[in-house]
Design a protein around this motif. Sequence first.
Motif, mmCIF file in Angstrom:
data_model
loop_
_atom_site.group_PDB
_atom_site.id
_atom_site.type_symbol
_atom_site.label_atom_id
_atom_site.label_comp_id
_atom_site.label_asym_id
_atom_site.label_seq_id
_atom_site.Cartn_x
_atom_site.Cartn_y
_atom_site.Cartn_z
ATOM 1 N N LEU A 21 69.191 17.942 24.828
ATOM 2 C CA LEU A 21 68.265 17.038 24.145
ATOM 3 C C LEU A 21 68.818 15.621 24.055
ATOM 4 N N SER A 22 70.140 15.492 24.037
ATOM 5 C CA SER A 22 70.753 14.161 23.888
ATOM 6 C C SER A 22 70.762 13.358 25.186
ATOM 7 N N MET A 23 70.604 14.025 26.341
ATOM 8 C CA MET A 23 70.749 13.333 27.623
ATOM 9 C C MET A 23 69.729 12.208 27.848
ATOM 10 N N PRO A 24 68.430 12.397 27.542
ATOM 11 C CA PRO A 24 67.482 11.288 27.742
ATOM 12 C C PRO A 24 67.854 10.040 26.940
ATOM 13 N N PHE A 25 68.305 10.239 25.720
ATOM 14 C CA PHE A 25 68.693 9.099 24.892
ATOM 15 C C PHE A 25 69.934 8.419 25.469
ATOM 16 N N TYR A 26 70.819 9.206 26.044
ATOM 17 C CA TYR A 26 72.005 8.625 26.673
ATOM 18 C C TYR A 26 71.602 7.797 27.903
ATOM 19 N N PHE A 27 70.664 8.326 28.680
ATOM 20 C CA PHE A 27 70.192 7.595 29.862
ATOM 21 C C PHE A 27 69.545 6.271 29.450
ATOM 22 N N LEU A 28 68.728 6.308 28.407
ATOM 23 C CA LEU A 28 68.077 5.086 27.934
ATOM 24 C C LEU A 28 69.101 4.050 27.485
ATOM 25 N N SER A 29 70.182 4.522 26.859
ATOM 26 C CA SER A 29 71.217 3.591 26.411
ATOM 27 C C SER A 29 71.935 2.947 27.586
ATOM 28 N N LEU A 30 71.984 3.646 28.740
ATOM 29 C CA LEU A 30 72.597 3.054 29.928
ATOM 30 C C LEU A 30 71.694 1.994 30.554
#
Length: 905
Positions: free
Chosen positions: A26-35
Amino acid sequence: MEPNLFKYIWRHSKREQIAILLLVLLSMPFYFLSLDLPKQIVNRGILGEGFESAADSQSFLAFDLPFGEALTGAPVELFDGFSLEQQGLLLSLTFTYVILYLINSGFKYSINTGKGRMGERMLRRLRYELSDRILRFPIPYIRKVKQAEAATMIKDEVEPLGGFIGDAFVTPAFLGGQAITAMIFILTQNVWLGLVAAVIVAFQTYLVPRMRLPILRLGRQRQLTARQLAGRIAEVVDGAVEIHSHDTSNLERSDLASRLGRIFEIRYEIFQRKFMVKFVNNFLAQLTPFIFYGGGGVLAIRGYLDVGALVAVIFAYKDLPGPIKELIDWEQQRADVQIKYDQVIEQFQPPEILEPEVQDPEQDASEPLAGPLSLSAVSLTDESGNRLVRSASFTVDSSDHIAILGPAGSGKDHLAMILARLAMPSSGSIRIGTRDLTKMPQSITGQRIGYLGQDTFFFPQSVRENLLYGLRHRPLREPEDTPARRVRRKAWVAESLRAGNTTLDFEADWTDYAAAGATGPEDIDEQIVEVLKLVDMADDVYRFGLSGTIDAEARPEIAEAILQARAALPKRLIEEKAENLVIRFDPDSYNQNATLAENLLFGTPRKPEYMLGALAKNELMGAVLKDAGLDESMLDMGISIARTMLEIFADLPPGHPFFEQFSFIDADDLADFGSYIAKVEKQGKDALGPPDRLALRGLPLNYSEARHRLGLINDSIEARAVAARKLFAERLKREDPHAVAIYDPDAYNGAASLQDNILFGRVAHGQAKAEETVRLIMTDLLSALGLRAAVVEAGLDFQVSVGGKRLSAAQRQKLGLARVLLKRPDVLIVNDGLAVMDLATQDRLQRNVLERRKGRGVIWVLQRPQSCEHFARVLIMQDGRIVEQGSFADLNKPGSALNQILAAE
């Protein structure tokens, strides 16, 4: 145990692992957006991409249907967002970056705390399983286990497993997901930069783990050598007497130094290899940014890559080496903990380990052992193939008194252990009545059979707790129920179940009072005292009580009884014409049979700084002595004592009895005090420095006029000492009220022993046999007042130390016999359990036990054939075989094995 660590982890933490893995996903999309957001901030917010004029605006937070264009041929807009100018867009993107950072931090917090809880829970499970297996080790095997090594394995060697268990599945998923996300993002910005990063990362993940393989092998050697060192140190501690008596301390130093040297070599080589791996890892991690700055900069200059994308690529790669490095570290940790796990479980899988059902506390033990005890062709073989017992067969009634006799190595002790179910026979059968002894659970054998060997172990608890130990098999009475305890207990049970631990309540009352013939804790001491009398231990426990202390608030009835004895003692002394043998304490008088320190304190110190050795340096006492005008007088007394001691001991060797009688100055300190006196004689006492004065003022604190008779305490000093005593008590009450328990004629002194509370004074010096006479009078007085039982009860609180080291060998065996007698087993087995006692004591205790055990089974392994007369049946063993059996009268014939043993005696 499960040999594969990953399978063990997955079996016991599957639900928690899946829950955390879902959280990671679940955390991966938010991590991608932060990149991606830094690129948006630079290109759109700062450089103004898409803003042709100051009046232009762009959409913020517009959201299209994922894959909508592929499904419909055109983008499907779900939300058109907010229309913002450049400055507003910049601030909105910046605040969004902060919000994404907080969201990602929240994910990290939840994931890490979940991993930590899961890891600690699994570590608790593993430690419990290992401890549980120790409790199920067969006795012959556990005798070969080194205590320090077993403790080190459970406490230290499995510790790294706790940190890894939480990371076993989550870390590769979390870090791998971050690395893959960052790599995909880089590839979307520029394929060639992405391929370069991928190649270097692949090379890094291939090379570094292989460079660490030698480190893992060295780590295994380090673990083994450290474990062996712990075992060797434990051997040194246990063998201290032999080391000192044989002058082998330097041999042991050499051995320890050799082991420490080997550990140093291993650790230093590990250090060197780790540094090289770290260098290679860091070099590869820094090589990629060099390519990005150089190659990416050229592409940006030539227009093939915009600056925002380059910044985003560099920003994304900044987070890539961390996960890659941690993944490589995880791989090394995985291999390391697997090795540790393999080594540990290898030591905890002995042959013939007891099944858990054997120690099930719910097994019914209510049916007594009765009927014939029958052995048929019972043999016992050790791990080397030596036959310790050979085809032993006999049938007796389980209520008979049986003696087993034989020379050393005859197998008699091994046969006793088989009968107690402490050693399992290699072949043959053992039955009591219709039941197979080898298949009985410990809930039956541990309660219905009592066993006493030569080496009886005692836990570092009181005499009472050690005696009651044999009655504690399962929780029988819940502790006092309160709302707070119910909540705590419910949470504890739930967590214990998750960790695979037992849920038996340790705080409950486990003592089976009925088995000892008592109804509860109120009358169990009566049964204890009865068995202590039977084994000749009651007088010893009585002496423990006299020298011990009690908590007056917890045991007010004993404190009140001691005050009664204190009040009655003077009258009894007068009746015995011994009133001059005890000089009582009086708050208004100086006691010449007590030391000056005792007169000043007039109480029992509770803190170290008020003990005799530290009293001279005590600031409060120093101030009191100065105010009372005693400091200079004590200095003069110290100078006089030092002069006298130097004259007496000048030509005496160290260790002379006078040093003990006049225990003011140690032989090693004579030279120092000689220098003090020389300084006084040449320059006067004003030349003495503060340390010199302190040392000399400390000498008279241990001075007793009645004992040392140097004429140093006159009426003036006595009066000033009594005044100082009262001043000290007043200041102590204000400044440190719990430091000293002050003597009060009408109150029990909780810091003093029972004997000192009863005497409330000191035995007079110089009177022949004064201490022995006073002790006898006090004992008679306590008996007459019916208080002896109270003193014995206090003696039951005596702490025996680890292994019972505060007890003599004979006391340990007596207490061990009392423990097995207290639980009143159906069959009592004594395996040479009184061997350290003299023959008269052995015979007396043997007769006492046999008399008490009439109608109940006794099996006694004996050293002396004469003792066999008291037994209904005698078994003679030689070379592991029963060569003769029958009554003593039947076997005592010319040419018989028993007759030969008697003749040899």
